[in-house]
Design a protein around this motif. Structure first.
Motif, mmCIF file in Angstrom:
data_model
loop_
_atom_site.group_PDB
_atom_site.id
_atom_site.type_symbol
_atom_site.label_atom_id
_atom_site.label_comp_id
_atom_site.label_asym_id
_atom_site.label_seq_id
_atom_site.Cartn_x
_atom_site.Cartn_y
_atom_site.Cartn_z
ATOM 1 N N PRO A 123 -21.779 22.384 -2.448
ATOM 2 C CA PRO A 123 -22.285 21.995 -1.123
ATOM 3 C C PRO A 123 -21.573 22.742 -0.009
ATOM 4 O O PRO A 123 -20.374 23.029 -0.114
ATOM 5 C CB PRO A 123 -22.007 20.488 -1.058
ATOM 6 C CG PRO A 123 -20.939 20.241 -2.055
ATOM 7 C CD PRO A 123 -21.090 21.288 -3.128
ATOM 8 N N ILE A 124 -22.299 23.063 1.046
ATOM 9 C CA ILE A 124 -21.692 23.722 2.206
ATOM 10 C C ILE A 124 -20.688 22.780 2.866
ATOM 11 O O ILE A 124 -19.600 23.177 3.230
ATOM 12 C CB ILE A 124 -22.789 24.140 3.218
ATOM 13 C CG1 ILE A 124 -23.672 25.224 2.589
ATOM 14 C CG2 ILE A 124 -22.175 24.629 4.525
ATOM 15 C CD1 ILE A 124 -24.911 25.551 3.386
ATOM 16 N N ASP A 125 -21.060 21.511 2.989
ATOM 17 C CA ASP A 125 -20.187 20.500 3.578
ATOM 18 C C ASP A 125 -20.027 19.360 2.578
ATOM 19 O O ASP A 125 -20.816 18.417 2.540
ATOM 20 C CB ASP A 125 -20.790 19.992 4.891
ATOM 21 C CG ASP A 125 -19.916 18.954 5.583
ATOM 22 O OD1 ASP A 125 -18.802 18.666 5.071
ATOM 23 O OD2 ASP A 125 -20.333 18.438 6.633
ATOM 24 N N ASN A 129 -22.126 15.394 2.057
ATOM 25 C CA ASN A 129 -23.175 15.738 1.104
ATOM 26 C C ASN A 129 -23.604 14.502 0.326
ATOM 27 O O ASN A 129 -22.807 13.895 -0.375
ATOM 28 C CB ASN A 129 -22.649 16.813 0.130
ATOM 29 C CG ASN A 129 -23.643 17.124 -0.962
ATOM 30 O OD1 ASN A 129 -24.836 17.269 -0.700
ATOM 31 N ND2 ASN A 129 -23.173 17.209 -2.185
ATOM 32 N N ASN A 130 -24.872 14.122 0.467
ATOM 33 C CA ASN A 130 -25.390 12.938 -0.218
ATOM 34 C C ASN A 130 -26.106 13.269 -1.519
ATOM 35 O O ASN A 130 -26.561 12.367 -2.224
ATOM 36 C CB ASN A 130 -26.347 12.168 0.704
ATOM 37 C CG ASN A 130 -25.624 11.613 1.910
ATOM 38 O OD1 ASN A 130 -24.478 11.200 1.803
ATOM 39 N ND2 ASN A 130 -26.275 11.640 3.059
ATOM 40 N N PHE A 131 -26.238 14.550 -1.836
ATOM 41 C CA PHE A 131 -26.922 14.964 -3.054
ATOM 42 C C PHE A 131 -26.063 14.560 -4.250
ATOM 43 O O PHE A 131 -24.849 14.796 -4.267
ATOM 44 C CB PHE A 131 -27.153 16.474 -3.030
ATOM 45 C CG PHE A 131 -28.154 16.963 -4.038
ATOM 46 C CD1 PHE A 131 -29.487 16.585 -3.961
ATOM 47 C CD2 PHE A 131 -27.771 17.823 -5.051
ATOM 48 C CE1 PHE A 131 -30.420 17.043 -4.882
ATOM 49 C CE2 PHE A 131 -28.695 18.292 -5.971
ATOM 50 C CZ PHE A 131 -30.023 17.901 -5.883
ATOM 51 N N THR A 155 -22.578 12.556 -9.600
ATOM 52 C CA THR A 155 -22.041 11.231 -9.346
ATOM 53 C C THR A 155 -23.120 10.215 -9.691
ATOM 54 O O THR A 155 -24.229 10.260 -9.146
ATOM 55 C CB THR A 155 -21.636 11.072 -7.872
ATOM 56 O OG1 THR A 155 -20.655 12.059 -7.554
ATOM 57 C CG2 THR A 155 -21.062 9.686 -7.618
ATOM 58 N N ALA A 156 -22.806 9.295 -10.613
ATOM 59 C CA ALA A 156 -23.777 8.273 -11.011
ATOM 60 C C ALA A 156 -23.791 7.150 -9.981
ATOM 61 O O ALA A 156 -22.893 7.036 -9.143
ATOM 62 C CB ALA A 156 -23.413 7.719 -12.388
#
Length: 199
Positions: A123-125, A129-131, A155-156
């Motif tokens: 991730p860039i940030d 990051n919520n992905f 992340t589960a």
């Protein structure tokens, strides 16, 4: 699908190598593209994994699943319909260019120690990051120009960390990690084999 993958990596490798033709090839890990650029076209990991699952279903070999918890290992034969369920955590959310090119970066380098071009995604940030997928790598055989391996970290929903290592055409391994008393602990390993010539 295989033609799409070959075309994607052929173009990516050609462009990367042309931009770095003067690089020192004696290093164990040659940096092809040191800058973290937002990729215009990410490798379609989800589509690739779905294609692999389909190959297992139609391959005529019943997969064997080994589950290790602590020092105890159990084995069971999987039904063909169960293979997709077994790896379903890694089939969503979808990893492709359309939904990630603005939030993730791609780094490319040739790792001569494992003889593979590695495409790494982060991730860039990271703090914003919520992905659910936090990192993944795609390893490409430079001689055959095919995907050798994919590695994913997710992340589960229950806060555990899931890791998938997918060895193309051979096996996959899912590792579940939990944080216990401030330390990361492997709570379960699941390995699914469908090629018994090479384990």
């Amino acid at each position: 699908m295989k033609q799409l993958i070959i075309v994607y990596f052929s173009v990516a490798l050609l462009l990367s190598c042309n931009n770095n033709s003067g690089a020192n090839n004696t290093q164990n890990s040659t940096n092809i593209n040191a800058a973290q650029d937002t990729a215009a076209n990410f490798f379609p990991v989800t589509a690739f994994l779905k294609g692999e699952v389909n190959n297992i279903k139609t391959g005529g070999v019943t997969p064997l699943k080994k589950i290790t918890i602590g020092n105890h290992t159990d084995s069971t034969w999987l039904k063909m319909d169960s293979i997709e369920i077994a790896v379903s955590d890694f089939l969503s959310p979808i990893i492709d260019s359309a939904n990630l090119k603005k939030t993730f970066t791609e780094k490319k380098f040739l790792d001569q120690t494992i003889n593979a071009f590695t495409f790494s995604y982060d991730p860039i940030d990271a703090s914003n990051n919520n992905f659910l997928f936090k990192h993944w790598d795609v390893y490409v055989d430079p001689d055959k120009n095919i995907v050798k391996r994919i590695y994913l970290i997710k992340t589960a929903n229950d806060g555990k960390t899931l890791q998938l290592t997918w060895q193309t055409g051979k096996w996959c391994k899912i590792v579940t990690i939990a944080t216990i008393d401030g330390a990361d602990v492997v709570v379960k390993e699941e390995k699914i084999l469908w090629n018994f010539d090479e384990q």
